[in-house]
Write a protein that holds these residues in place. Structure first.
Motif, mmCIF file in Angstrom:
data_model
loop_
_atom_site.group_PDB
_atom_site.id
_atom_site.type_symbol
_atom_site.label_atom_id
_atom_site.label_comp_id
_atom_site.label_asym_id
_atom_site.label_seq_id
_atom_site.Cartn_x
_atom_site.Cartn_y
_atom_site.Cartn_z
ATOM 1 N N GLU A 189 0.834 -1.206 0.000
ATOM 2 C CA GLU A 189 0.000 0.000 0.000
ATOM 3 C C GLU A 189 0.866 1.253 0.000
ATOM 4 N N GLU A 190 1.911 1.255 0.825
ATOM 5 C CA GLU A 190 2.824 2.389 0.886
ATOM 6 C C GLU A 190 3.564 2.561 -0.443
ATOM 7 N N LEU A 191 3.938 1.437 -1.062
ATOM 8 C CA LEU A 191 4.642 1.469 -2.338
ATOM 9 C C LEU A 191 3.760 2.095 -3.421
ATOM 10 N N THR A 192 2.497 1.715 -3.450
ATOM 11 C CA THR A 192 1.552 2.277 -4.418
ATOM 12 C C THR A 192 1.379 3.771 -4.209
ATOM 13 N N GLU A 193 1.279 4.177 -2.947
ATOM 14 C CA GLU A 193 1.059 5.584 -2.625
ATOM 15 C C GLU A 193 2.273 6.438 -2.980
ATOM 16 N N VAL A 194 3.467 5.981 -2.609
ATOM 17 C CA VAL A 194 4.661 6.784 -2.889
ATOM 18 C C VAL A 194 4.925 6.844 -4.398
ATOM 19 N N ALA A 195 4.580 5.788 -5.134
ATOM 20 C CA ALA A 195 4.730 5.807 -6.591
ATOM 21 C C ALA A 195 3.826 6.878 -7.212
ATOM 22 N N LYS A 196 2.614 7.027 -6.670
ATOM 23 C CA LYS A 196 1.707 8.078 -7.149
ATOM 24 C C LYS A 196 2.289 9.461 -6.875
ATOM 25 N N GLN A 197 2.866 9.624 -5.700
ATOM 26 C CA GLN A 197 3.450 10.921 -5.333
ATOM 27 C C GLN A 197 4.634 11.259 -6.229
ATOM 28 N N ILE A 198 5.479 10.280 -6.480
ATOM 29 C CA ILE A 198 6.652 10.495 -7.331
ATOM 30 C C ILE A 198 6.228 10.873 -8.749
ATOM 31 N N ALA A 199 5.163 10.234 -9.237
ATOM 32 C CA ALA A 199 4.683 10.494 -10.604
ATOM 33 C C ALA A 199 4.315 11.965 -10.803
ATOM 34 N N GLU A 200 3.913 12.648 -9.740
ATOM 35 C CA GLU A 200 3.538 14.054 -9.838
ATOM 36 C C GLU A 200 4.736 14.952 -10.155
ATOM 37 N N TYR A 201 5.952 14.456 -9.869
ATOM 38 C CA TYR A 201 7.153 15.269 -10.067
ATOM 39 C C TYR A 201 8.033 14.751 -11.209
ATOM 40 N N LYS A 202 7.543 13.813 -11.979
ATOM 41 C CA LYS A 202 8.389 13.145 -12.971
ATOM 42 C C LYS A 202 8.944 14.076 -14.046
ATOM 43 N N GLU A 203 8.272 15.209 -14.295
ATOM 44 C CA GLU A 203 8.745 16.153 -15.314
ATOM 45 C C GLU A 203 9.701 17.194 -14.743
ATOM 46 N N GLU A 204 9.959 17.135 -13.450
ATOM 47 C CA GLU A 204 10.730 18.183 -12.792
ATOM 48 C C GLU A 204 12.216 18.142 -13.147
ATOM 49 N N SER A 205 12.765 16.937 -13.315
ATOM 50 C CA SER A 205 14.194 16.796 -13.612
ATOM 51 C C SER A 205 14.459 15.379 -14.104
ATOM 52 N N ILE A 206 15.659 15.160 -14.641
ATOM 53 C CA ILE A 206 16.052 13.809 -15.052
ATOM 54 C C ILE A 206 16.066 12.882 -13.840
ATOM 55 N N GLN A 207 16.567 13.393 -12.716
ATOM 56 C CA GLN A 207 16.597 12.585 -11.495
ATOM 57 C C GLN A 207 15.206 12.102 -11.121
ATOM 58 N N PHE A 208 14.245 13.015 -11.142
ATOM 59 C CA PHE A 208 12.887 12.638 -10.751
ATOM 60 C C PHE A 208 12.248 11.715 -11.781
ATOM 61 N N TYR A 209 12.564 11.909 -13.066
ATOM 62 C CA TYR A 209 11.998 11.002 -14.065
ATOM 63 C C TYR A 209 12.533 9.585 -13.862
ATOM 64 N N GLU A 210 13.815 9.481 -13.556
ATOM 65 C CA GLU A 210 14.380 8.152 -13.329
ATOM 66 C C GLU A 210 13.884 7.558 -12.011
ATOM 67 N N LEU A 211 13.565 8.418 -11.039
ATOM 68 C CA LEU A 211 12.946 7.922 -9.810
ATOM 69 C C LEU A 211 11.538 7.417 -10.108
ATOM 70 N N PHE A 212 10.842 8.094 -11.004
ATOM 71 C CA PHE A 212 9.530 7.627 -11.467
ATOM 72 C C PHE A 212 9.658 6.255 -12.125
ATOM 73 N N LEU A 213 10.677 6.088 -12.979
ATOM 74 C CA LEU A 213 10.906 4.787 -13.611
ATOM 75 C C LEU A 213 11.176 3.715 -12.558
ATOM 76 N N LEU A 214 11.967 4.067 -11.544
ATOM 77 C CA LEU A 214 12.285 3.114 -10.487
ATOM 78 C C LEU A 214 11.030 2.727 -9.702
ATOM 79 N N SER A 215 10.173 3.704 -9.448
ATOM 80 C CA SER A 215 8.931 3.405 -8.726
ATOM 81 C C SER A 215 8.037 2.479 -9.547
ATOM 82 N N GLN A 216 8.012 2.694 -10.865
ATOM 83 C CA GLN A 216 7.233 1.816 -11.743
ATOM 84 C C GLN A 216 7.819 0.400 -11.755
#
Length: 279
Positions: free
Chosen positions: A90-117
């Protein structure tokens, strides 16, 4: 809000330095005063000299400037890894949603989005992307690195499971060699441990038990050097799993007995994490 000058002033006063004492041989007192009042930005080398005189590292200075808070990236990265390690779906699903909101902010955040996926897929949870999508982005990135920096080792550690065995071993060997230049780096931490654990898992999944045991033993050695008990226990659990698969004798000091005792004295969450991680 970034207030480097004000932060420097606060540290200077807490250290008992006058402006004249701090800036001597580095910059004029008037420029230091202007910096502390947010009216002037000195060159980077001057800032480093001031921090060295105050016995404050650059990382600590930035951390203090943020109000003793981690960066947004570090905050979400830590939450993601914790949820993944403890298999908190449940926590993993929630934090993945939160990360997705910032995926366009930087390369770091986009790759963190990929990692969450990737973490969602590895835990059989619904994800926006497929492993192929993630692989198509990350594989070329990691293969094309020429001069490895600290962030690149973390990248490989996070996505090594996307590679074929021979590719993963090639990148692991290259990374471990390159990592030699970071042995004295304050953030060295767990990189070599986790790289070895992750490659060992990849080999174990492919039933290459002898090679897998080699990398788990490396992880155990690195963990012991860094005084990382959790990772040392995790390495031992994987080694015991291999021994059982090879139908050999159990370890001299069986880990199940130790883990049962750890539960008895209140380390249930740690034991749960260790056991689920090695399933």
């Amino acid at each position: 809000m970034i207030q480097y000058g004000k932060t420097l002033k606060m540290i200077r006063k807490s250290r008992g330095f006058s402006q004249a004492a701090l800036c001597k041989g580095i910059m004029s007192r008037s420029n230091l005063s202007r910096f502390e009042n947010q009216l002037y930005v000195p060159s980077f080398d001057k800032v480093l000299q001031l921090l060295e005189r105050l016995t404050v590292t650059l990382d600590e200075f930035v951390y203090i400037d943020r109000g003793f808070l981690p960066s947004k990236y570090d905050y979400f990265y830590k939450k993601l890894i914790q949820a993944e390690n403890y298999r908190q779906k449940e926590e993993l699903t929630e934090v993945a949603k939160q990360i997705a909101e910032y995926k366009e902010e930087s390369i770091q955040f986009y790759e963190l989005f990929l990692l969450s996926q990737f973490a969602l897929l590895e835990n059989d949870l619904p994800a926006i992307l497929t492993k192929e999508d993630i692989s198509n982005y990350m594989r070329p990135v990691l293969f094309e690195i020429e001069n490895w920096l600290f962030y690149d080792f973390r990248r490989l550690n996070n996505f090594i499971q996307l590679f074929e065995l021979d590719e993963a071993i090639f990148l692991y060997d290259r990374a471990i060699t390159e990592f030699g230049k970071y042995e004295g780096f304050p953030k060295e931490n767990n990189i070599k441990i986790h790289l070895s654990l992750n490659l060992g898992q990849l080999l174990l999944e492919q039933q290459q038990l002898v090679k897998a045991e080699t990398y788990f033993n490396r992880a155990k050695q690195y963990a012991r050097q860094q005084n990382k008990l959790y990772q040392e226990l995790l390495s031992d659990l994987f080694i015991e799993k291999i021994i059982q698969q090879k139908k050999q004798l159990s370890l001299k000091d069986p880990l199940p007995t130790m883990l049962a005792y750890m539960k008895q004295i209140g380390y249930d969450a740690v034991v749960h994490s260790l056991m689920t991680y090695t399933e």
